[in-house]
Structure formats: C-alpha cells, structure tokens
Write a protein that holds these residues in place. Sequence first.
Motif, mmCIF file in Angstrom:
data_model
loop_
_atom_site.group_PDB
_atom_site.id
_atom_site.type_symbol
_atom_site.label_atom_id
_atom_site.label_comp_id
_atom_site.label_asym_id
_atom_site.label_seq_id
_atom_site.Cartn_x
_atom_site.Cartn_y
_atom_site.Cartn_z
ATOM 1 N N ILE A 154 0.859 -1.074 -0.072
ATOM 2 C CA ILE A 154 -0.066 0.063 -0.137
ATOM 3 C C ILE A 154 0.983 1.139 0.118
ATOM 4 C CG2 ILE A 154 -1.591 1.175 1.260
ATOM 5 C CD1 ILE A 154 -2.663 -1.554 2.313
ATOM 6 N N TYR A 155 0.707 2.120 -0.907
ATOM 7 C CA TYR A 155 1.637 3.322 -1.159
ATOM 8 C C TYR A 155 0.677 4.447 -0.752
ATOM 9 C CZ TYR A 155 4.741 0.437 -3.743
ATOM 10 O OH TYR A 155 5.573 -0.581 -3.971
ATOM 11 N N PRO A 174 1.064 8.948 0.634
ATOM 12 C CA PRO A 174 1.798 10.163 0.731
ATOM 13 C C PRO A 174 3.059 10.154 1.421
ATOM 14 C CG PRO A 174 -0.406 10.720 0.384
ATOM 15 C CD PRO A 174 -0.400 9.312 1.003
ATOM 16 N N GLU A 175 4.021 10.829 1.082
ATOM 17 C CA GLU A 175 5.277 10.982 2.000
ATOM 18 C C GLU A 175 4.765 11.584 3.450
ATOM 19 O OE1 GLU A 175 9.810 12.823 1.370
ATOM 20 O OE2 GLU A 175 8.352 13.512 -0.024
ATOM 21 N N GLY A 176 5.441 10.717 4.353
ATOM 22 C CA GLY A 176 5.337 11.214 5.793
ATOM 23 C C GLY A 176 3.976 10.692 6.475
ATOM 24 N N ASP A 177 3.234 9.894 5.726
ATOM 25 C CA ASP A 177 1.696 9.661 6.100
ATOM 26 C C ASP A 177 1.652 7.939 6.499
ATOM 27 O OD1 ASP A 177 1.006 12.097 5.912
ATOM 28 O OD2 ASP A 177 -0.288 11.633 4.455
ATOM 29 N N VAL A 178 2.718 7.383 6.462
ATOM 30 C CA VAL A 178 2.920 5.745 6.696
ATOM 31 C C VAL A 178 2.247 5.479 8.085
ATOM 32 C CG1 VAL A 178 4.212 4.033 6.937
ATOM 33 C CG2 VAL A 178 4.614 5.278 4.979
ATOM 34 N N SER A 179 2.565 6.209 9.236
ATOM 35 C CA SER A 179 2.160 5.900 10.213
ATOM 36 C C SER A 179 0.612 5.957 10.415
ATOM 37 C CB SER A 179 2.779 6.737 11.387
ATOM 38 O OG SER A 179 2.695 8.026 11.444
ATOM 39 N N GLN A 180 0.131 7.238 9.985
ATOM 40 C CA GLN A 180 -1.281 7.317 9.920
ATOM 41 C C GLN A 180 -2.113 6.273 9.228
ATOM 42 O OE1 GLN A 180 -1.805 11.294 8.213
ATOM 43 N NE2 GLN A 180 -0.736 12.284 10.150
ATOM 44 N N ALA A 181 -1.386 5.616 7.949
ATOM 45 C CA ALA A 181 -2.154 4.665 7.390
ATOM 46 C C ALA A 181 -2.214 3.287 7.893
ATOM 47 C CB ALA A 181 -1.570 4.598 5.974
ATOM 48 N N VAL A 182 -0.917 3.143 8.543
ATOM 49 C CA VAL A 182 -0.841 1.925 9.477
ATOM 50 C C VAL A 182 -1.786 1.917 10.539
ATOM 51 C CG1 VAL A 182 0.850 0.452 10.861
ATOM 52 C CG2 VAL A 182 1.495 1.776 8.715
ATOM 53 N N GLY A 183 -1.728 3.034 11.238
ATOM 54 C CA GLY A 183 -3.045 3.087 12.447
ATOM 55 C C GLY A 183 -2.381 2.819 13.736
ATOM 56 N N GLN A 184 -2.757 3.537 14.799
ATOM 57 C CA GLN A 184 -2.329 3.476 16.028
ATOM 58 C C GLN A 184 -2.324 1.991 16.429
ATOM 59 O OE1 GLN A 184 -4.774 5.300 19.154
ATOM 60 N NE2 GLN A 184 -2.745 6.220 20.056
ATOM 61 N N ASN A 185 -1.218 1.532 16.933
ATOM 62 C CA ASN A 185 -1.041 0.090 17.491
ATOM 63 C C ASN A 185 -1.252 -0.814 16.006
ATOM 64 O OD1 ASN A 185 -0.180 0.832 20.031
ATOM 65 N ND2 ASN A 185 -2.451 1.079 20.605
ATOM 66 N N GLY A 234 2.248 -4.453 3.396
ATOM 67 C CA GLY A 234 3.452 -3.359 3.596
ATOM 68 C C GLY A 234 2.970 -2.087 3.024
ATOM 69 N N PHE A 235 3.379 -1.091 3.964
ATOM 70 C CA PHE A 235 3.206 0.156 3.760
ATOM 71 C C PHE A 235 4.338 1.200 3.295
ATOM 72 C CE2 PHE A 235 -0.378 -1.103 6.297
ATOM 73 C CZ PHE A 235 -1.330 -0.491 5.718
ATOM 74 N N TYR A 236 4.264 1.836 2.309
ATOM 75 C CA TYR A 236 5.439 2.573 1.700
ATOM 76 C C TYR A 236 4.836 3.917 1.168
ATOM 77 C CZ TYR A 236 7.000 -2.374 1.234
ATOM 78 O OH TYR A 236 7.084 -3.543 1.637
ATOM 79 N N GLU A 237 5.861 4.737 1.046
ATOM 80 C CA GLU A 237 5.745 6.174 0.879
ATOM 81 C C GLU A 237 5.640 6.283 -0.826
ATOM 82 O OE1 GLU A 237 8.380 8.707 2.585
ATOM 83 O OE2 GLU A 237 7.499 8.667 4.597
ATOM 84 N N ASN A 238 5.056 7.245 -1.351
ATOM 85 C CA ASN A 238 5.068 7.601 -2.712
ATOM 86 C C ASN A 238 4.865 8.947 -2.750
ATOM 87 O OD1 ASN A 238 4.635 8.361 -5.274
ATOM 88 N ND2 ASN A 238 3.480 6.410 -5.746
#
Length: 335
Positions: free
Chosen positions: A287-288, A290-301, A318-322
């Motif tokens: 899952i790609y 925006p840059e800097g938003d991986v932690s928000q996309a993964v979610g708390q815990n 897997g979460f990655y930046e684009n």
Amino acid sequence: MKQKHRNIPVFVPHEGCPHACVFCNQKSITHSSGITPHEAQEEFNKLKSPCEPGTQIAFFGGSFTAIGTDRMTAFLNAAAEAVKRGAAESIRLSTRPDAVDDEILNILRSFPVRSIELGIQSISDRVLSACGRGHNAAQSIDAMKRVKKAGFELGGQMMTGLPESTREDELETARAICCCGADCSRIYPTVVLRGTKLYELAREGKYIPRTREESAEDAASAYRVFFDHGVNVLRVGLCANEGLSDEDCFGSFDPAVGEMCLSIIYRDEIEKKLVSSLPPRGSQIKIYVPEGDVSQAVGQNKSNRIYLTVKYGLSRIGFYENCSLTRFEAEIEVD
C-alpha cells in the motif's frame, strides 16, 4: 504547498465571556488565570526577529473581542509592535460569534489582524440551547459572513459529542462552516472537564460521553467534509501539551484522537480501493501513501494493518511512501 503555520499563543481564559457553557472550563485547559497586556508585551519583547514564515501572535482561550475595547486594544497594540519589528507576521484571535459586530471588525482592521476564529461549536439551535451557549445558529452564520466580508481569514471551530448532538448535526455544522467561506477549521471532540456543568451531568448519568473510538469516528466524518471543501483543518482535539490529565476529566482525555481520526480516513480510503479490485485471499499487497503519512495509514498500534489483514484474508500488508500521491490518496499493488 501550503505555508507552514506557527502560532505564538496568548491565553486569555474566560475573559469577556458572558456565558458559562456547560462544557467550558478554560482554567482547566490552560492551568492559567490569564495574562495582562503588560505581561504579554514583556513576552513579545523576547521574541526574535525575523520570525519564521507563517508566524502569528494568537489570542486564544476566551472571547477576545468581548473583553472591553480598552483592554482589547492594549493587547493588540502590544502584538502590533511585535509584528512591526518582524517578530511575527500578523495577529490571529479567537472569539464568539455574537462578539464580532461591524464596530469591532472596524477596530480590528486598524491592526495587523489577519485571522479570526469563531467558536461555532454547533449549527443546531437545539444543541446550542442544551449547552447554554447564549447565541443561536443564525448569529453564527451572520458572524462568519461578516468576518469574510470584512476581509479577514475565517476559521471555524466546531465540537463533536455535545449534549443532544447527533452525527448529522455535526456534519451539518461542518458544511455550514464551509459554505460561509471558511479558510481553516478546528475540530474538538468534547472533553468533560472537572468544574463544568457537563461534568456534573456526566456524574449523574444525564450525559454519556462518547468513547475514544466514537470521538475519532465523529472527527473523521467532519474532517472529510472540510477536506472535500478545501478547508484546512488546523487541529483535531486539544493539545497534548495543554497539561490535561485524567484527573481533570470525567472519563479519559486522549491526546491521540487527532491521529486516530486521520488513521480512520486512511483506513476507509484504502478499503475502497481494496473493494474495487479485491485481491485473492492469502495475497501479499503493498500500500502506497503520501510521503510522511505511513504511520497514519498503518494506524495506532497497527490497527489498520490488523483490520485489513483479517477482514480481507491477506497474508501480508506492507506500507510505503510515494511522493507523487496527495493527502489521503492510496495505491495498492498485489505482489
């Protein structure tokens, strides 16, 4: 790219406010009984110039335009001197919708005031009455239009989870703020503070605070309205550094509600993409975002990773930046 915003906050708790709303106890939030114009001047004298781009001296915490003309202009003069020497770019203030008539706005225009945030809270007369707000929705609409007509940047502050408020009330509030031309907004899920009428109502079982999950969902719904209308959301929830603890509240104060709100929006956007092109169960996906938003996309815990993995039977996410993606966009690639 939007200019980074930075406030130099000056808290004027409860000053000038003619009403005691059921949810309000500014001293609990700020742990302060206020500041004098002279004390503010001394603090402004310590500011270095030139300032960072986007820096504003911000009068928060009370009803700034209702504290009396002499006192208000004393604060504004002190801030204007700081702006003149380059320690800030402009002035921001927060006030009530029923405290911005044309006379007040004309005074503000004689100072380097750029932004006026109005505590709208709700656009429902039923909710405003239940909260003891002291004004109605029509006054809120009129005030927002006056601020825009006078040439100021308009900010609309709203609350979720207020007494008698529904999700639709809150969506309607967000829509009204957008329709009145707001440039920015803040979303505050209700926190039940000790020393308020709402605290007593909660203790008596006459008001049921929303859970942290419900508060985050409420905020996410309102955030989507602002985002779709191009209105910048400056903050969701009270600041973690405002000194609140569980002892100040009925129930808990969750400083992470803003992050939870953004994670919910990402979860929903990712799920839409998954549903539209459902990968086979057992798939591994990337899952790609925006840059800097991986932690928000993964979610708390890792809440979003767990939710999506279990619901769609995936073996790995897997979460990655684009860097080519914009806010809340997501792309999915099946390995």
